[in-house]
Design a protein around this motif. Structure first.
Motif, PDB file in Angstrom:
ATOM      1  N   GLU A  50       0.841  -1.192   0.000  1.00  0.00           N
ATOM      2  CA  GLU A  50       0.000   0.000   0.000  1.00  0.00           C
ATOM      3  C   GLU A  50       0.879   1.247   0.000  1.00  0.00           C
ATOM      4  N   ASN A  51       0.758   2.055  -1.043  1.00  0.00           N
ATOM      5  CA  ASN A  51       1.503   3.319  -1.123  1.00  0.00           C
ATOM      6  C   ASN A  51       2.999   3.120  -0.927  1.00  0.00           C
ATOM      7  N   GLY A  52       3.523   2.051  -1.521  1.00  0.00           N
ATOM      8  CA  GLY A  52       4.963   1.830  -1.502  1.00  0.00           C
ATOM      9  C   GLY A  52       5.497   1.120  -0.270  1.00  0.00           C
ATOM     10  N   VAL A  53       4.627   0.767   0.678  1.00  0.00           N
ATOM     11  CA  VAL A  53       5.093   0.037   1.865  1.00  0.00           C
ATOM     12  C   VAL A  53       4.339  -1.287   1.963  1.00  0.00           C
ATOM     13  N   PHE A  54       4.942  -2.218   2.690  1.00  0.00           N
ATOM     14  CA  PHE A  54       4.332  -3.534   2.874  1.00  0.00           C
ATOM     15  C   PHE A  54       3.724  -3.639   4.275  1.00  0.00           C
ATOM     16  N   VAL A  55       2.498  -4.166   4.314  1.00  0.00           N
ATOM     17  CA  VAL A  55       1.797  -4.414   5.572  1.00  0.00           C
ATOM     18  C   VAL A  55       1.256  -5.835   5.537  1.00  0.00           C
TER      19      VAL A  55
END
Length: 241
Positions: A50-55
């Motif tokens: 999401e938006n360049g980050v991993f969750v």
């Protein structure tokens, strides 16, 4: 496998997620390896980007939920074991969820074994104390819906014979009083169940004894009922699982 777990641990340390380069560094992995594993974990649903980050993704959340569920069940079994030892009889905890009877946990010993589920507990609620206690806590519509799906039929020669008789019995039960059945589900066994008011769902604790010990049944269940408040916090968790 270990490298993928290190990445998952790194993701878990960031509430709002983290980019691939940071995760690779924290997991001690070469960036190309981290990219490959992150793509795989995302494809499998363990992560999402999401938006360049991993969750965490839904698969990881289910995994975490499963662990919490197991911990709760373990806590319930440990609580039941206390009463099993104090009373000297198998102790059961059951709930009514999604239109079905569910035995959440049972605690017994080799010398005092639990009743064997020789006929599906979900389909024979009319014939055992746990089921009758749970059905007695439902409103009339939910009760009749259950019996439409699981018709009353004799399980032993002592069982309730028909739907009308069962409904009359359930309607006559006093609120918060123990429900007793004698050899209706299993010959040679007597059972008693008490309603549990933990959360908004229907729940019950029950004990069983050999028929020749029937005289000990009510004193044992009265003791359980008088002190069950100490267990309600633990039991309430299971109703919301």
């Amino acid at each position: 496998m270990q490298r993928a777990l290190r990445l998952l641990e790194a993701v878990g340390s960031h509430r709002d997620g983290a980019p691939a380069k940071q995760l690779a560094r924290e997991a001690g992995l070469p960036l190309p390896t981290a990219y490959h594993l992150l793509r795989t974990l995302t494809h499998e649903g363990y992560l999402r980007r999401e938006n360049g980050v991993f969750v965490y993704g839904p698969a990881a959340e289910r995994l975490a939920g499963g662990g919490a569920l197991q911990n709760r069940r373990t806590s319930i079994v440990e609580s039941l074991a206390h009463w099993r030892d104090a009373i000297g009889a198998p102790v059961y905890f059951g709930i009514y969820r999604d239109g079905e009877i569910e035995i959440v946990a049972v605690s017994d010993t080799p010398d005092s074994p639990a009743v064997s589920e020789w006929a599906d507990f979900r389909e024979t609620a009319h014939a055992h104390a746990i089921g009758q206690c749970l059905l007695s806590q439902l409103d009339e519509k939910a009760r009749r819906d259950h019996l439409d799906r699981h018709p009353v039929r004799p399980v032993t020669c002592h069982s309730v014979r028909d739907r009308s008789t069962l409904l009359d019995r359930l309607a006559s039960m006093e609120r918060m009083q123990p429900v007793v059945e004698r050899e209706q589900y299993a010959l040679g066994t007597v059972c008693a169940a008490i309603p549990i008011t933990a959360g908004s769902g229907a729940a019950t604790m029950a004990i069983s004894l050999p028929a020749h010990q029937a005289g000990q049944l009510l004193p044992a269940v009265d003791r359980l009922r008088s002190e069950v408040g100490t267990l309600l916090r633990t039991l309430a968790f299971s109703i919301s699982i």
